[in-house]
Design a protein around this motif. Structure first.
Motif, PDB file in Angstrom:
ATOM      1  N   GLY A 103       0.783  -1.229   0.000  1.00 10.44           N
ATOM      2  CA  GLY A 103       0.000   0.000   0.000  1.00 10.44           C
ATOM      3  C   GLY A 103       0.812   1.275   0.000  1.00 10.44           C
ATOM      4  O   GLY A 103       0.348   2.307   0.486  1.00 10.44           O
ATOM      5  N   ARG A 104       2.010   1.238  -0.573  1.00 11.48           N
ATOM      6  CA  ARG A 104       2.902   2.400  -0.524  1.00 11.48           C
ATOM      7  C   ARG A 104       3.038   3.123  -1.863  1.00 11.48           C
ATOM      8  O   ARG A 104       3.806   4.080  -1.971  1.00 11.48           O
ATOM      9  CB  ARG A 104       4.293   1.946  -0.051  1.00 11.48           C
ATOM     10  N   GLU A 105       2.310   2.691  -2.878  1.00  8.32           N
ATOM     11  CA  GLU A 105       2.512   3.251  -4.216  1.00  8.32           C
ATOM     12  C   GLU A 105       2.111   4.723  -4.283  1.00  8.32           C
ATOM     13  O   GLU A 105       2.802   5.537  -4.916  1.00  8.32           O
ATOM     14  CB  GLU A 105       1.742   2.457  -5.260  1.00  8.32           C
ATOM     15  N   ASP A 106       0.999   5.096  -3.656  1.00  6.13           N
ATOM     16  CA  ASP A 106       0.565   6.497  -3.685  1.00  6.13           C
ATOM     17  C   ASP A 106       1.587   7.389  -2.987  1.00  6.13           C
ATOM     18  O   ASP A 106       1.882   8.503  -3.460  1.00  6.13           O
ATOM     19  CB  ASP A 106      -0.803   6.648  -3.016  1.00  6.13           C
ATOM     20  N   ARG A 107       2.106   6.912  -1.871  1.00  4.95           N
ATOM     21  CA  ARG A 107       3.120   7.685  -1.152  1.00  4.95           C
ATOM     22  C   ARG A 107       4.386   7.825  -1.986  1.00  4.95           C
ATOM     23  O   ARG A 107       4.993   8.903  -2.042  1.00  4.95           O
ATOM     24  CB  ARG A 107       3.441   7.003   0.186  1.00  4.95           C
ATOM     25  N   LEU A 108       4.780   6.751  -2.669  1.00  4.93           N
ATOM     26  CA  LEU A 108       5.957   6.807  -3.542  1.00  4.93           C
ATOM     27  C   LEU A 108       5.741   7.823  -4.649  1.00  4.93           C
ATOM     28  O   LEU A 108       6.644   8.616  -4.968  1.00  4.93           O
ATOM     29  CB  LEU A 108       6.233   5.426  -4.136  1.00  4.93           C
ATOM     30  N   ALA A 109       4.552   7.836  -5.245  1.00  2.86           N
ATOM     31  CA  ALA A 109       4.259   8.788  -6.318  1.00  2.86           C
ATOM     32  C   ALA A 109       4.376  10.222  -5.823  1.00  2.86           C
ATOM     33  O   ALA A 109       4.942  11.087  -6.512  1.00  2.86           O
ATOM     34  CB  ALA A 109       2.861   8.529  -6.878  1.00  2.86           C
ATOM     35  N   ASP A 110       3.851  10.487  -4.638  1.00  6.03           N
ATOM     36  CA  ASP A 110       3.937  11.837  -4.074  1.00  6.03           C
ATOM     37  C   ASP A 110       5.397  12.263  -3.867  1.00  6.03           C
ATOM     38  O   ASP A 110       5.778  13.402  -4.188  1.00  6.03           O
ATOM     39  CB  ASP A 110       3.194  11.908  -2.739  1.00  6.03           C
ATOM     40  N   LEU A 111       6.204  11.352  -3.342  1.00  2.74           N
ATOM     41  CA  LEU A 111       7.614  11.675  -3.095  1.00  2.74           C
ATOM     42  C   LEU A 111       8.357  11.920  -4.405  1.00  2.74           C
ATOM     43  O   LEU A 111       9.172  12.850  -4.508  1.00  2.74           O
ATOM     44  CB  LEU A 111       8.281  10.537  -2.321  1.00  2.74           C
ATOM     45  N   LEU A 112       8.086  11.115  -5.407  1.00  3.14           N
ATOM     46  CA  LEU A 112       8.781  11.272  -6.688  1.00  3.14           C
ATOM     47  C   LEU A 112       8.389  12.575  -7.365  1.00  3.14           C
ATOM     48  O   LEU A 112       9.240  13.257  -7.957  1.00  3.14           O
ATOM     49  CB  LEU A 112       8.468  10.088  -7.601  1.00  3.14           C
ATOM     50  N   ARG A 113       7.120  12.934  -7.295  1.00  2.00           N
ATOM     51  CA  ARG A 113       6.694  14.214  -7.883  1.00  2.00           C
ATOM     52  C   ARG A 113       7.388  15.380  -7.197  1.00  2.00           C
ATOM     53  O   ARG A 113       7.807  16.339  -7.865  1.00  2.00           O
ATOM     54  CB  ARG A 113       5.171  14.343  -7.768  1.00  2.00           C
ATOM     55  N   SER A 114       7.511  15.301  -5.892  1.00  2.00           N
ATOM     56  CA  SER A 114       8.203  16.373  -5.170  1.00  2.00           C
ATOM     57  C   SER A 114       9.681  16.392  -5.514  1.00  2.00           C
ATOM     58  O   SER A 114      10.291  17.460  -5.650  1.00  2.00           O
ATOM     59  CB  SER A 114       8.019  16.198  -3.658  1.00  2.00           C
ATOM     60  N   ALA A 115      10.277  15.202  -5.680  1.00  2.00           N
ATOM     61  CA  ALA A 115      11.713  15.119  -5.966  1.00  2.00           C
ATOM     62  C   ALA A 115      12.064  15.756  -7.297  1.00  2.00           C
ATOM     63  O   ALA A 115      13.080  16.451  -7.414  1.00  2.00           O
ATOM     64  CB  ALA A 115      12.153  13.656  -5.945  1.00  2.00           C
ATOM     65  N   VAL A 116      11.241  15.542  -8.322  1.00  2.00           N
ATOM     66  CA  VAL A 116      11.578  16.078  -9.648  1.00  2.00           C
ATOM     67  C   VAL A 116      11.207  17.550  -9.791  1.00  2.00           C
ATOM     68  O   VAL A 116      11.718  18.231 -10.695  1.00  2.00           O
ATOM     69  CB  VAL A 116      10.897  15.271 -10.775  1.00  2.00           C
TER      70      VAL A 116
END
Length: 239
Positions: free
Chosen positions: A151-164
């Motif tokens: 259940g961590r995919e949404d959190r990963l997406a949020d972090l990646l969007r912030s990173a780029v």
């Protein structure tokens, strides 16, 4: 007059994603007809209601076999249940694709059976990091599947969007806590995604005018929408 209370209908278990073309292909490779498959499931697996018409309906995608039927079908076709399942997404689908009983997974992970079944039914992983590692091992989960199942995919997406869109260096550690990836390839991939996103935005804006602004907005939105897929593609390329 006394009214008899009818029992409430019991919820039916969800059906794993069935790969109908694979079932048809495997049957044909064995030189079997639908009637042979149905006979084997009736005689060897105690499913007296399975008919050739039902087998054909499965192969045409009209309906899909439930879990016990899928296991029996795999046995008749001399394959693993995983070969008859589309790409698993949920915890339950991964377990079925490995032909494991809930008790086996619960014991390996170190949780009680009722607790495990609740997590499987709700899709809400509640285990510890150590239990998650055990889950990944027994189900042989790839890193992308591990992130989805826990259940961590949404959190990963949020972090990646912030990173780029901000400063990627600040997101190495948070992303590493979610995605089981070594630090060096993770840093390279985050920098690549950052450079791609920023370069794309700068190139679009350099055109000038409202059209360029809309193009930039659309391109950026598309990039961010598929950021998780792009992340795993880069990680795979890193080897």
């Amino acid at each position: 007059m006394c009214r008899v209370r009818q029992p409430s209908p019991q919820p039916q278990p969800s059906t794993p994603p069935f790969n109908a073309p694979a079932a048809r292909r495997l049957r044909a490779a064995l030189g079997m007809g639908p009637e042979h498959v149905a006979y084997g499931m009736r005689v060897s697996y105690g499913l007296p209601y399975v008919t050739p018409d039902l087998v054909v309906a499965w192969e045409r995608g009209v309906t899909a076999p439930a879990s016990p039927e899928l296991t029996a079908l795999a046995g008749v076709l001399w394959c693993s249940p995983g070969e008859l399942i589309g790409r698993p997404r949920t915890l339950r689908e991964h377990r079925i694709s490995r032909a494991l009983a809930p008790e086996d997974v619960a014991r390996a992970v170190g949780v009680d059976l009722r607790g495990y079944l609740r997590m499987e039914e709700s899709g809400d992983w509640r285990g510890t990091d150590r239990q998650a590692a055990s889950l990944a091992e027994i189900l042989d989960l790839s890193p992308p599947d591990f992130v989805v199942v826990t259940g961590r995919e949404d959190r990963l997406a949020d972090l990646l969007r912030s990173a780029v869109s901000t400063r990627w260096q600040a997101y190495v550690r948070p992303v590493a806590k979610i995605a089981p990836v070594e630090r060096e390839p993770l840093e390279r991939v985050l920098q690549q995604l950052y450079d791609d996103y920023q370069g794309q935005m700068v190139a679009s804006l350099s055109w000038g005018g409202n059209v360029a602004a809309r193009a930039s907005s659309d391109a950026g939105r598309d990039f961010l929408d598929r950021i998780v897929d792009a992340f795993w593609e880069r990680i795979e390329a890193e080897g």
